[in-house]
Design a protein around this motif. Structure first.
Motif, PDB file in Angstrom:
ATOM      1  N   LEU A 179      25.360  50.998  38.564  1.00 14.44           N
ATOM      2  CA  LEU A 179      25.427  50.368  37.238  1.00 14.44           C
ATOM      3  C   LEU A 179      26.234  49.077  37.278  1.00 14.44           C
ATOM      4  O   LEU A 179      25.891  48.103  36.585  1.00 14.44           O
ATOM      5  CB  LEU A 179      26.017  51.350  36.227  1.00 14.44           C
ATOM      6  CG  LEU A 179      25.133  52.562  35.908  1.00 14.44           C
ATOM      7  CD1 LEU A 179      25.884  53.571  35.062  1.00 14.44           C
ATOM      8  CD2 LEU A 179      23.838  52.127  35.212  1.00 14.44           C
ATOM      9  N   ILE A 180      27.284  49.034  38.070  1.00  9.88           N
ATOM     10  CA  ILE A 180      28.044  47.786  38.235  1.00  9.88           C
ATOM     11  C   ILE A 180      27.149  46.713  38.837  1.00  9.88           C
ATOM     12  O   ILE A 180      27.161  45.552  38.402  1.00  9.88           O
ATOM     13  CB  ILE A 180      29.296  48.015  39.099  1.00  9.88           C
ATOM     14  CG1 ILE A 180      30.350  48.779  38.294  1.00  9.88           C
ATOM     15  CG2 ILE A 180      29.880  46.687  39.594  1.00  9.88           C
ATOM     16  CD1 ILE A 180      31.569  49.192  39.098  1.00  9.88           C
ATOM     17  N   ALA A 181      26.351  47.082  39.827  1.00  5.97           N
ATOM     18  CA  ALA A 181      25.426  46.114  40.430  1.00  5.97           C
ATOM     19  C   ALA A 181      24.458  45.566  39.393  1.00  5.97           C
ATOM     20  O   ALA A 181      24.220  44.351  39.321  1.00  5.97           O
ATOM     21  CB  ALA A 181      24.666  46.771  41.582  1.00  5.97           C
ATOM     22  N   ALA A 182      23.904  46.452  38.576  1.00  3.97           N
ATOM     23  CA  ALA A 182      22.961  46.015  37.543  1.00  3.97           C
ATOM     24  C   ALA A 182      23.617  45.064  36.554  1.00  3.97           C
ATOM     25  O   ALA A 182      23.039  44.039  36.175  1.00  3.97           O
ATOM     26  CB  ALA A 182      22.390  47.237  36.818  1.00  3.97           C
ATOM     27  N   LEU A 183      24.836  45.378  36.145  1.00  3.74           N
ATOM     28  CA  LEU A 183      25.554  44.540  35.180  1.00  3.74           C
ATOM     29  C   LEU A 183      25.948  43.200  35.785  1.00  3.74           C
ATOM     30  O   LEU A 183      25.877  42.163  35.106  1.00  3.74           O
ATOM     31  CB  LEU A 183      26.794  45.271  34.669  1.00  3.74           C
ATOM     32  CG  LEU A 183      26.528  46.469  33.753  1.00  3.74           C
ATOM     33  CD1 LEU A 183      27.792  47.296  33.582  1.00  3.74           C
ATOM     34  CD2 LEU A 183      26.017  46.000  32.387  1.00  3.74           C
ATOM     35  N   CYS A 184      26.367  43.188  37.042  1.00  2.00           N
ATOM     36  CA  CYS A 184      26.721  41.925  37.702  1.00  2.00           C
ATOM     37  C   CYS A 184      25.523  40.987  37.741  1.00  2.00           C
ATOM     38  O   CYS A 184      25.659  39.778  37.531  1.00  2.00           O
ATOM     39  CB  CYS A 184      27.237  42.188  39.115  1.00  2.00           C
ATOM     40  SG  CYS A 184      28.915  42.858  39.199  1.00  2.00           S
ATOM     41  N   ARG A 185      24.357  41.553  38.003  1.00  2.00           N
ATOM     42  CA  ARG A 185      23.142  40.732  38.020  1.00  2.00           C
ATOM     43  C   ARG A 185      22.865  40.172  36.633  1.00  2.00           C
ATOM     44  O   ARG A 185      22.483  38.999  36.483  1.00  2.00           O
ATOM     45  CB  ARG A 185      21.971  41.583  38.502  1.00  2.00           C
ATOM     46  CG  ARG A 185      20.729  40.775  38.796  1.00  2.00           C
ATOM     47  CD  ARG A 185      20.874  39.954  40.051  1.00  2.00           C
ATOM     48  NE  ARG A 185      19.607  39.310  40.384  1.00  2.00           N
ATOM     49  CZ  ARG A 185      19.487  38.036  40.722  1.00  2.00           C
ATOM     50  NH1 ARG A 185      20.557  37.262  40.783  1.00  2.00           N
ATOM     51  NH2 ARG A 185      18.317  37.531  41.026  1.00  2.00           N
ATOM     52  N   LYS A 186      23.069  40.990  35.602  1.00  2.00           N
ATOM     53  CA  LYS A 186      22.857  40.520  34.232  1.00  2.00           C
ATOM     54  C   LYS A 186      23.856  39.418  33.866  1.00  2.00           C
ATOM     55  O   LYS A 186      23.558  38.562  33.037  1.00  2.00           O
ATOM     56  CB  LYS A 186      22.995  41.678  33.245  1.00  2.00           C
ATOM     57  CG  LYS A 186      21.922  42.745  33.360  1.00  2.00           C
ATOM     58  CD  LYS A 186      20.555  42.244  32.964  1.00  2.00           C
ATOM     59  CE  LYS A 186      19.516  43.346  33.040  1.00  2.00           C
ATOM     60  NZ  LYS A 186      18.144  42.823  32.717  1.00  2.00           N
ATOM     61  N   CYS A 187      25.049  39.460  34.493  1.00  2.00           N
ATOM     62  CA  CYS A 187      26.063  38.434  34.233  1.00  2.00           C
ATOM     63  C   CYS A 187      25.776  37.122  34.957  1.00  2.00           C
ATOM     64  O   CYS A 187      26.474  36.130  34.730  1.00  2.00           O
ATOM     65  CB  CYS A 187      27.444  38.940  34.651  1.00  2.00           C
ATOM     66  SG  CYS A 187      28.126  40.215  33.582  1.00  2.00           S
ATOM     67  N   GLY A 188      24.797  37.128  35.853  1.00  2.00           N
ATOM     68  CA  GLY A 188      24.419  35.897  36.532  1.00  2.00           C
ATOM     69  C   GLY A 188      24.875  35.781  37.970  1.00  2.00           C
ATOM     70  O   GLY A 188      24.693  34.731  38.595  1.00  2.00           O
ATOM     71  N   ALA A 189      25.482  36.847  38.516  1.00  2.00           N
ATOM     72  CA  ALA A 189      25.828  36.812  39.943  1.00  2.00           C
ATOM     73  C   ALA A 189      24.546  36.652  40.743  1.00  2.00           C
ATOM     74  O   ALA A 189      23.548  37.330  40.481  1.00  2.00           O
ATOM     75  CB  ALA A 189      26.558  38.092  40.342  1.00  2.00           C
ATOM     76  N   THR A 190      24.554  35.739  41.706  1.00  2.00           N
ATOM     77  CA  THR A 190      23.323  35.444  42.454  1.00  2.00           C
ATOM     78  C   THR A 190      23.156  36.318  43.681  1.00  2.00           C
ATOM     79  O   THR A 190      22.034  36.597  44.102  1.00  2.00           O
ATOM     80  CB  THR A 190      23.290  33.967  42.866  1.00  2.00           C
ATOM     81  OG1 THR A 190      24.538  33.627  43.480  1.00  2.00           O
ATOM     82  CG2 THR A 190      23.078  33.077  41.668  1.00  2.00           C
ATOM     83  N   ASP A 191      24.270  36.729  44.278  1.00  2.00           N
ATOM     84  CA  ASP A 191      24.226  37.669  45.395  1.00  2.00           C
ATOM     85  C   ASP A 191      24.950  38.937  44.951  1.00  2.00           C
ATOM     86  O   ASP A 191      26.169  38.928  44.754  1.00  2.00           O
ATOM     87  CB  ASP A 191      24.902  37.090  46.635  1.00  2.00           C
ATOM     88  CG  ASP A 191      24.068  35.991  47.283  1.00  2.00           C
ATOM     89  OD1 ASP A 191      23.076  36.327  47.945  1.00  2.00           O
ATOM     90  OD2 ASP A 191      24.415  34.808  47.105  1.00  2.00           O
TER      91      ASP A 191
END
Length: 341
Positions: A179-191
């Motif tokens: 879930l942290i990975a999913a949220l980081c992607r939603k926040c705009g983290a590219t990697d």
């Protein structure tokens, strides 16, 4: 109202039993909920092993759940009988300086419902109204039970202040890590890199937003991160396991001035870390526990993330022992196990 409640409890390491008690009439601001779905959390597994540092046995378990309101106190206004709800299972005093300034996550007397005998591996539970949230129409009961772990992930990502274009590493692909990975992607983290020894869990993380999985049974995490980041390291890391090795990985994979956020529960709290790294790389390490005003955000983010995909197994309440054993045994490949009383 004349209801009897069966509540699951770990009474010694590796063994559960059930308590039976009457459900009391709700007080003025209380809500009685008939539990429909209750998810097993990593902290429940630490308790099941008898190794949770803050929950000595015997203790009731379960705090990720959803269900239907069946009774309300005289002063309850926000929910009514028949509402489909989930619960923020925190208990705070409301009187200490942290509570009085709205930072109840730092309450001097903070606790959680299951540590006070009101576990959600049960048929019913009684909760104070401010911690009860209506479930939106798009969420099933099983998904509603996962709003709690999503809130834990929301809290961690908010504390880490993940920004667009950043490179992040999540160590551990349990439900929180995914879930942290999913949220980081939603926040705009590219990697958005995630590591685990289970390919099934890595595949789930990739499906929900991670951009690269590191299978630690086959790859060296330091070499893989170095290759992905061009040798500089990641901007932010999240430790979601709770052992010395992964704590050090969270530190040592950071770029200079990077930030590690520690979420894992440490059965052995005394570990050795490379302290020089704080100086040579000016890194920062912080903790993240629970939630504070994060449930409303998690409910909104559930529109963007298909959290029900995490559910791999379901059991009846009578099969709680088997459900916990399934969660612990890697051969079953579980990610999220649900009890449906």
């Amino acid at each position: 109202m004349e209801l009897l409640n069966r509540v699951g409890r770990v009474f010694e390491p590796g063994k559960v039993d059930f308590l039976t008690r009457k459900v009391a009439e709700p007080k003025a601001e209380q809500v009685v909920i008939k539990i429909v779905s209750s998810a097993i959390c990593g902290s429940d597994l630490h308790i099941f092993k008898g190794k949770h540092p803050s929950a000595p046995l015997p203790v009731t378990i379960g705090h990720e759940f959803s269900g239907d309101v069946v009774a309300v106190g005289s002063e309850v206004k926000r929910v009514k009988i028949g509402d489909k709800v989930t619960v923020e299972p925190v208990m705070v005093c409301g009187k200490c300086p942290a509570c009085r300034t709205g930072n109840y996550g730092y309450c001097e007397n903070i606790s959680f419902t299951y540590r006070n005998g009101d576990g959600a591996m049960a048929e019913y539970i009684t909760i104070e109204e401010p911690y009860v949230y209506k479930l939106p129409e798009h969420l099933s009961y099983n998904a509603g039970a996962l709003i709690e772990p999503l809130s834990v992930a929301v809290h961690a990502v908010k504390r880490a202040d993940v920004k667009m274009g950043e490179k992040v590493l999540i160590i551990g692909a349990g439900a929180i890590g995914i879930l942290i990975a999913a949220l980081c992607r939603k926040c705009g983290a590219t990697d958005v890199i995630i590591s685990n020894s289970s390919q099934r869990r890595l595949d789930m993380a990739l499906e929900l937003g991670a951009t690269r999985g590191i299978n630690t049974s086959k790859e060296n995490i330091y070499e893989a991160v170095s290759e992905i980041t061009g040798g500089t390291g990641v901007d932010k890391s999240f430790e979601c396991v709770g052992i010395e090795e992964t704590f050090n990985q969270a530190m040592m994979t950071l770029k200079k001035n990077g930030l590690a956020t520690i979420i894992g529960i440490f059965e052995n709290p005394n570990i050795t870390i490379p302290a020089t790294r704080f100086i040579t790389h000016e890194i920062k390490v912080q903790g993240s526990q629970g939630y504070c005003w994060d449930f409303p955000v998690a409910l909104e983010m559930s529109k963007e993330i298909d959290i029900e995909k995490l559910v791999t197994h379901t059991f009846k309440l009578d099969d709680l022992q088997k459900a916990l054993e399934t969660s612990l045994d890697r051969k079953f490949g579980s990610i999220k196990v649900i009890i449906n009383p």
